[in-house]
Design an enzyme around this catalytic site. Structure first.
Site, PDB file in Angstrom:
ATOM      1  N   GLU A  41      18.449 -14.822  10.897  1.00 47.25           N
ATOM      2  CA  GLU A  41      19.591 -15.628  10.447  1.00 47.25           C
ATOM      3  C   GLU A  41      20.473 -15.932  11.657  1.00 47.25           C
ATOM      4  OE1 GLU A  41      21.820 -13.922   7.197  1.00 47.25           O
ATOM      5  OE2 GLU A  41      23.198 -15.625   7.144  1.00 47.25           O
ATOM      6  N   ASN A  86      23.452 -16.213   4.157  1.00 45.63           N
ATOM      7  CA  ASN A  86      24.726 -16.854   3.818  1.00 45.63           C
ATOM      8  C   ASN A  86      25.026 -18.010   4.776  1.00 45.63           C
ATOM      9  OD1 ASN A  86      24.967 -14.891   1.844  1.00 45.63           O
ATOM     10  ND2 ASN A  86      26.352 -13.608   3.030  1.00 45.63           N
ATOM     11  N   ASN A 186      20.484 -20.045  -0.872  1.00 44.68           N
ATOM     12  CA  ASN A 186      20.514 -18.595  -0.686  1.00 44.68           C
ATOM     13  C   ASN A 186      21.574 -17.976  -1.577  1.00 44.68           C
ATOM     14  OD1 ASN A 186      20.022 -16.043   0.966  1.00 44.68           O
ATOM     15  ND2 ASN A 186      22.225 -16.317   1.247  1.00 44.68           N
ATOM     16  N   GLU A 187      21.181 -16.961  -2.334  1.00 46.04           N
ATOM     17  CA  GLU A 187      22.127 -16.137  -3.118  1.00 46.04           C
ATOM     18  C   GLU A 187      23.221 -16.982  -3.780  1.00 46.04           C
ATOM     19  OE1 GLU A 187      23.513 -12.777  -0.769  1.00 46.04           O
ATOM     20  OE2 GLU A 187      21.547 -11.817  -0.907  1.00 46.04           O
ATOM     21  N   TYR A 258      19.332  -4.264  -1.171  1.00 43.19           N
ATOM     22  CA  TYR A 258      19.623  -3.371  -0.048  1.00 43.19           C
ATOM     23  C   TYR A 258      19.950  -2.001  -0.614  1.00 43.19           C
ATOM     24  CZ  TYR A 258      19.941  -7.618   2.772  1.00 43.19           C
ATOM     25  OH  TYR A 258      19.659  -8.793   3.416  1.00 43.19           O
ATOM     26  N   GLU A 306      14.711 -10.693   0.791  1.00 45.39           N
ATOM     27  CA  GLU A 306      15.631  -9.838   1.552  1.00 45.39           C
ATOM     28  C   GLU A 306      15.516  -8.442   0.985  1.00 45.39           C
ATOM     29  OE1 GLU A 306      19.739 -10.979   2.287  1.00 45.39           O
ATOM     30  OE2 GLU A 306      19.171 -13.096   2.401  1.00 45.39           O
ATOM     31  N   GLN A 363      17.014  -7.573   8.553  1.00 44.63           N
ATOM     32  CA  GLN A 363      16.533  -8.734   9.274  1.00 44.63           C
ATOM     33  C   GLN A 363      15.607  -8.259  10.383  1.00 44.63           C
ATOM     34  OE1 GLN A 363      19.714 -11.506  10.270  1.00 44.63           O
ATOM     35  NE2 GLN A 363      20.592 -11.407   8.211  1.00 44.63           N
TER      36      GLN A 363
HETATM   37  O1  AHR Z   1      21.073 -10.154   5.525  1.00 42.32           O
HETATM   38  C1  AHR Z   1      22.478 -10.240   5.534  1.00 42.32           C
HETATM   39  C2  AHR Z   1      23.021 -11.039   4.386  1.00 42.32           C
HETATM   40  O2  AHR Z   1      22.749 -10.364   3.191  1.00 42.32           O
HETATM   41  C3  AHR Z   1      22.430 -12.411   4.158  1.00 42.32           C
HETATM   42  O3  AHR Z   1      23.034 -13.393   4.921  1.00 42.32           O
HETATM   43  C4  AHR Z   1      22.701 -12.651   2.708  1.00 42.32           C
HETATM   44  O4  AHR Z   1      21.762 -13.509   2.115  1.00 42.32           O
HETATM   45  C5  AHR Z   1      22.717 -11.269   2.101  1.00 42.32           C
HETATM   46  O5  AHR Z   1      23.818 -11.054   1.300  1.00 42.32           O
END
Ligand code: AHR
Length: 518
Positions: A41, A86, A186-187, A258, A306, A363
């Site tokens: 990113e 993001n 994205n999201e 996450y 992700e 990432q």
């Molecule tokens: O990976 C970091 C961030 O986590 C990304 O930009 C977003 O898509 C997610 O919330």
């Protein structure tokens, strides 16, 4: 999986025992190599001083760090999602193509930084292609829409004869990039997202945008945004609404997750793989319910684009960040327990390859990443590098059903979870059989691995990473402590059974083969 007993914090046993049965005829399906994906990113030092640093001693003619490229190859990454995250929800892709001196510096609202646009679509795709990495491109559905997304597909994938494709050619790429995987935003469920939308608004926009993009190139595959986490208040209804708009046009729904250790609750943290598995099953059920309601035979695939360990609760938000180019953002430093959990998350992905054919660890470099760099200095592997590299290298062919009998363990956050998680793979082409095991508990586990259906296995070795209390490991210390170590805690017989003793809170891989096993 059959679970045979439960144990909790009060139990006094010294070890647990379990059994795992594998059979080449019993499998989840073929492993798509795209599940070993990653994510770059435009955020923090992921691009600038991560993959790209023209003044670095190892920089190639295009300014990309070759020391980092070597580590990426060793990691075994297959596909890279780009350019966000993001970030993409405010990105104007046209800013990043053409003569560099004419490219504008823009304010990036997502991470409160300055984006110089020195690296854009052409530089990234050329770099990825040179390193045999497939690009998975995301389009901006936050502040932009149908036309800009269709234009980008035209720029990337149409050979010649149109304004955008000829611009790509003028910018130095005569051949089209042939990008297959496209993320529709994205999201978009997240209130933090620039241009956040309701499921109705997003579903409608994603369907219209996706149709236009497939008119430009019918060969592309589209990923609709699912929820940005299992704990989002709209989880479930978001997927159902979005898919009811997009079912006929998209190929995938995305999942993001996450995991982290909250307040020293390591036992719950070690249960993350089980939580991820539940998330996947919930999304499959939701997607299939939409398909049934629509009377469709089509099955929507899952893109877990992700996933990782991220100590997100320590992240205070981007508001106070200095407005600079490439200042550090979320450079988490990992310990051994994080490596064990990452190994477990990979086991979960392998056990769901019937529906997951794309996945990206988030990432790749510097930002919650397996690879770190120092500006003008060295690059190194974090602890979480090792389970990814080993799994990507070994997990090929089919993902076998690993029928497991084991006790469950009680966790404060996630209830009872199996104390042992296992995935197994078989590649008939090379005869390799690999078994990946996580002992989530504080007790050793004696595993009776039954592989009679294969007969005897030639075992090259069993390699282990055990969690310890050393906490985050900086620089080269991570390699010294977390590089999987060869263990001799196993024995095998000629009939088809192998005994293994798994250390507490550990991740292990058994490297085996059906060849010359006698
Ligand atoms: O990976 C970091 C961030 O986590 C990304 O930009 C977003 O898509 C997610 O919330």
């Amino acid at each position: 999986m059959r679970q045979v007993e439960a144990y909790g914090p009060a139990m006094c046993a010294e070890s647990l025992s379990g059994s795992v049965t594998i059979d080449p005829a019993d499998h989840h399906g073929h492993i798509d190599r795209r599940i070993f994906g990653s994510f770059v990113e435009h955020m923090g030092r992921s691009v600038y001083s991560g993959i790209y640093e023209p003044t670095h001693a190892t920089a190639d003619a295009d300014g990309f760090r070759t020391d980092v490229a070597r580590l990426i190859e060793e990691l075994g990454v297959t596909v890279v999602r780009y350019p966000g995250g993001n970030f993409v929800s405010g990105y104007r892709w046209e800013d990043g193509v053409g003569p560099r001196e004419a490219r504008p510096a823009r304010l990036d609202l997502a991470w409160r930084s300055i984006e110089p646009n020195t690296v854009g679509t052409d530089e990234f795709v050329r770099w990825a292609t040179a390193h045999r990495l497939e690009t998975m491109m995301a389009v901006n559905l936050g502040t932009r829409g149908i036309q800009e997304a269709a234009d980008l597909v035209e720029y990337c994938n149409i050979p010649t004869g149109t304004a955008w494709s000829d611009l790509r050619r003028a910018n130095g790429s005569a051949n089209p990039y042939g990008i297959k995987l496209w993320c529709l935003g994205n999201e978009m469920d997240g209130p933090w997202q620039t241009g956040h939308k309701t499921a109705e608004e997003y579903g409608n926009l994603a369907a219209q945008t996706g149709r236009a993009m497939k008119l430009v190139d019918p060969g592309i595959e589209l990923i609709a945004c699912g929820s940005s986490g299992r704990d989002m208040p709209t989880f479930g209804t978001w997927e159902a609404t979005v898919l009811s708009h997009t079912y006929d046009v998209v190929d995938y729904i995305s999942l993001h997750a996450y995991y982290e250790e909250f307040e020293g609750d390591r036992r719950s943290f070690l249960g993350s793989g089980a939580v991820m598995d539940g998330f996947i099953k919930d999304v499959v059920t939701t997607a299939d319910a939409v398909g049934a309601r629509l009377g469709s035979d089509k099955k929507i695939k899952l893109s877990f684009d992700e996933w990782n360990v991220w100590y997100q609760s320590r992240f205070a938000g981007a508001e106070d960040f200095p407005l600079e180019v490439a200042s550090p953002r979320i450079e988490d430093v990992y310990g051994t327990v994080d490596a064990v959990v990452v190994g477990d998350l990979l086991i979960t992905l392998l056990n769901n390859v019937d529906r997951i054919t794309v996945a990206c660890q988030a990432q790749l470099v510097n930002v919650i990443a397996p690879i770190m760099t120092k500006r003008g200095g060295p690059s190194w592997r974090q602890t979480i590098f090792y389970p990814f590299a080993e799994t990507s290298r070994r997990a090929r062919g089919t993902s076998l059903v690993a029928a497991t009998e084991i006790a469950t363990m009680a966790t404060a956050r996630y209830g009872d979870v199996p104390a042992l998680a296992v995935a197994a793979t078989h590649d008939p082409g090379t005869s390799s059989v690999s078994v990946f095991l996580v002992n989530r508990s504080e007790l050793a586990i004696d595993v009776d691995l039954r592989h009679e259906a294969f007969g005897a296995l030639k075992i090259e070795g069993v390699y282990t990473i055990a969690a310890d209390d050393s906490g985050p490991l900086y620089g080269e210390t991570a390699a010294a402590v977390a590089r999987p170590r060869l263990t001799n805690a196993w024995s095998t017989d000629p009939v088809g059974r192998t005994s293994l003793r798994l250390e507490p809170e550990s991740w292990s891989t058994l490297r085996g083969s059906t060849q010359d096993a006698s």
